[in-house]
Enzyme design. Structure first.
Site, PDB file in Angstrom:
ATOM      1  N   HIS A 234      -9.885  -6.142 -43.598  1.00  9.03           N
ATOM      2  CA  HIS A 234      -8.589  -6.163 -43.322  1.00  9.03           C
ATOM      3  C   HIS A 234      -7.553  -7.037 -43.823  1.00  9.03           C
ATOM      4  O   HIS A 234      -8.169  -8.532 -43.714  1.00  9.03           O
ATOM      5  CB  HIS A 234      -8.466  -5.816 -41.775  1.00  9.03           C
TER       6      HIS A 234
ATOM      7  N   HIS B 291     -13.234 -10.286 -38.297  1.00  7.97           N
ATOM      8  CA  HIS B 291     -11.552 -10.140 -38.132  1.00  7.97           C
ATOM      9  C   HIS B 291     -10.662 -11.180 -37.248  1.00  7.97           C
ATOM     10  O   HIS B 291     -11.256 -11.852 -36.323  1.00  7.97           O
ATOM     11  CB  HIS B 291     -11.951  -8.759 -36.978  1.00  7.97           C
TER      12      HIS B 291
ATOM     13  N   GLU C  81     -13.613 -11.287 -33.245  1.00  8.02           N
ATOM     14  CA  GLU C  81     -12.525 -11.237 -33.286  1.00  8.02           C
ATOM     15  C   GLU C  81     -11.484 -12.817 -33.263  1.00  8.02           C
ATOM     16  O   GLU C  81     -12.227 -13.520 -32.256  1.00  8.02           O
ATOM     17  CB  GLU C  81     -11.349 -10.540 -32.843  1.00  8.02           C
TER      18      GLU C  81
HETATM   19  N1  LIG Z   1      -9.198  -6.318 -36.216  1.00  6.20           N
HETATM   20  S1  LIG Z   1      -8.747  -5.097 -35.622  1.00  6.20           S
HETATM   21  O1  LIG Z   1      -7.775  -5.904 -34.796  1.00  6.20           O
HETATM   22  O2  LIG Z   1      -8.687  -4.105 -36.012  1.00  6.20           O
HETATM   23  N2  LIG Z   1      -9.730  -4.970 -34.167  1.00  6.20           N
HETATM   24  C1  LIG Z   1     -11.069  -4.347 -34.834  1.00  6.20           C
HETATM   25  C2  LIG Z   1     -12.105  -4.652 -33.598  1.00  6.20           C
HETATM   26  C3  LIG Z   1     -13.111  -3.308 -33.817  1.00  6.20           C
HETATM   27  C4  LIG Z   1     -13.987  -3.753 -34.702  1.00  6.20           C
HETATM   28  C5  LIG Z   1     -15.309  -3.156 -34.976  1.00  6.20           C
HETATM   29  C6  LIG Z   1     -15.777  -2.463 -33.793  1.00  6.20           C
HETATM   30  C7  LIG Z   1     -14.724  -1.910 -32.935  1.00  6.20           C
HETATM   31  C8  LIG Z   1     -13.517  -2.032 -32.826  1.00  6.20           C
HETATM   32  C9  LIG Z   1     -10.934  -3.101 -35.433  1.00  6.20           C
HETATM   33  O3  LIG Z   1     -11.745  -2.402 -36.499  1.00  6.20           O
HETATM   34  O4  LIG Z   1     -10.296  -1.994 -34.676  1.00  6.20           O
HETATM   35 ZN   LIG Z   2     -10.148  -6.203 -38.275  1.00  6.95          ZN
END
Ligand SMILES: NS(=O)(=O)N[C@@H](Cc1ccccc1)C(=O)O
Ligand SMILES: [Zn+2]
Ligand SMILES: [Ca+2]
Ligand SMILES: [Ca+2]
Length: 318
Positions: free
Chosen positions: A69, A197, A270
């Site tokens: 991201h 992330h 995260e």
């Molecule tokens: N980094 S984020 O704010 O985008 N959160 C991630 C969280 C996430 C990542 C992988 C599986 C489920 C949820 C997302 O892809 O929504």
């Molecule tokens: Zn993310």
């Protein structure tokens, strides 16, 4: 480029230069390859770290992906921290044992176009997706149960737009091709995976597409192993461990594909901060980079140590 207060973060050119310097500094430990091009034709770099790095040795392989991201710039620094620790600190016995017995692959910036777009004006744009059309959310574009379950959007302007098809984004397709290429002699060599992330300080494991702990291709023992290793890693960094779907349902995420398609023990971290208001959580100042990336050193080592046989974490043999 990054605004003042954030110059410690690496933009695409700085990240690339750092990888090339690492190879020059540690030619027997690190090798660099492009696994293909982003939508706007930037190289997607993969660095390999291991002893005898030029040889494909029969050692468990581990993959770390960062920068999926665009606005989550702290995650790029996380991959660079792992690289630095596993090369500059190679003399440390604990590090040497891991690097000598594993082959580590790191993709520090999976979404270079998005990352560059986010900083192009000198102020952050809050951009998440890639730069294909209105942007595809790469973490909804992977091909395991793609678009199955209300965990993504079909609207191209949405921040969770899943794309026109599974792997319609070049960036996810190139990682797919790389992971598929690590099937050697019919066996997937990559055993464990972390997708970094930000933010919320969580350790997540599959599946994201269903709230059920077990489902097709993920039995009770495997769920227990995910929970146990996830909790052990979270105990070292103070993050909250939970199944991805406990957060919210997602479909087409990297973890679900890595496990669903290849049985790679896949986690999403995260990172810092634990909370924030709106976009500011994505943009901690560069003063936190050192502490917040080193915070994951022991969790990363734990994953590496179990990469020969994750089931050992629940007392089983492989
Ligand atoms: N980094 S984020 O704010 O985008 N959160 C991630 C969280 C996430 C990542 C992988 C599986 C489920 C949820 C997302 O892809 O929504
Ligand atoms: Zn993310
Ligand atoms: Ca090796
Ligand atoms: Ca190998």
């Amino acid at each position: 480029d990054f605004p003042s207060g954030y110059t410690g973060y690496h933009n695409y050119a700085e990240m690339t230069a750092e990888l090339q310097q690492t190879v020059r500094d540690h030619p027997t430990l690190a090798s660099l390859r492009s696994i293909g091009k982003s939508y706007q034709n930037r190289d997607i770099w993969a660095l390999k770290v291991s002893d005898n790095v030029a040889s494909d040795e029969s050692e468990p392989e581990v993959l770390f992906v960062c920068g999926q991201h665009a606005r989550e710039h702290l995650t790029v620094e996380q991959c660079l921290q792992i690289i630095k620790r596993y090369t500059d600190n190679y003399a440390t016995p604990a590090v040497k044992n891991l690097v000598d017995s594993r082959e580590v692959w790191l993709v520090p910036m999976m979404n270079p176009d998005g990352a560059e777009y986010d900083i192009a004006t000198g102020s952050f744009r809050g951009w998440r997706k890639n730069r294909q059309g209105n942007g595809t959310d790469l973490n909804r574009n992977w091909g395991y149960k793609w678009g199955c379950c209300g965990g993504s959007s079909g609207t191209s302007t949405s921040d969770t737009y899943r794309g026109t098809a599974a792997f319609s984004a070049p960036e996810t397709a190139r990682i797919r091709d790389f992971v598929n290429s690590r099937v050697v002699g019919g066996a997937q060599q990559i055993k464990t995976f972390i997708d970094f992330h930000s933010y919320s300080e969580l350790v997540l494991w599959p599946y994201g597409y269903t709230r059920a702990d077990t489902d097709t291709g993920l039995n009770a023992d495997e769920a227990r192993a995910f929970q146990t290793l996830g909790r052990q890693m979270a105990a070292t960094n103070g993050y909250t461990p939970e199944q991805a779907s406990d957060l919210y349902i997602t479909d087409g995420s990297s973890d679900d594909w890595m496990w669903g398609q290849h049985k790679i023990w896949a986690f999403t971290f995260e990172m810092y901060p634990a909370s924030g208001s709106g976009l500011n959580g994505f943009y901690p100042r560069d003063t936190v980079i050192g502490t917040q990336t080193a915070r994951n050193d022991r969790a990363v080592d734990l994953l590496m140590s179990y990469s020969d046989c994750v089931k050992r974490v629940i007392g089983q043999t492989c």
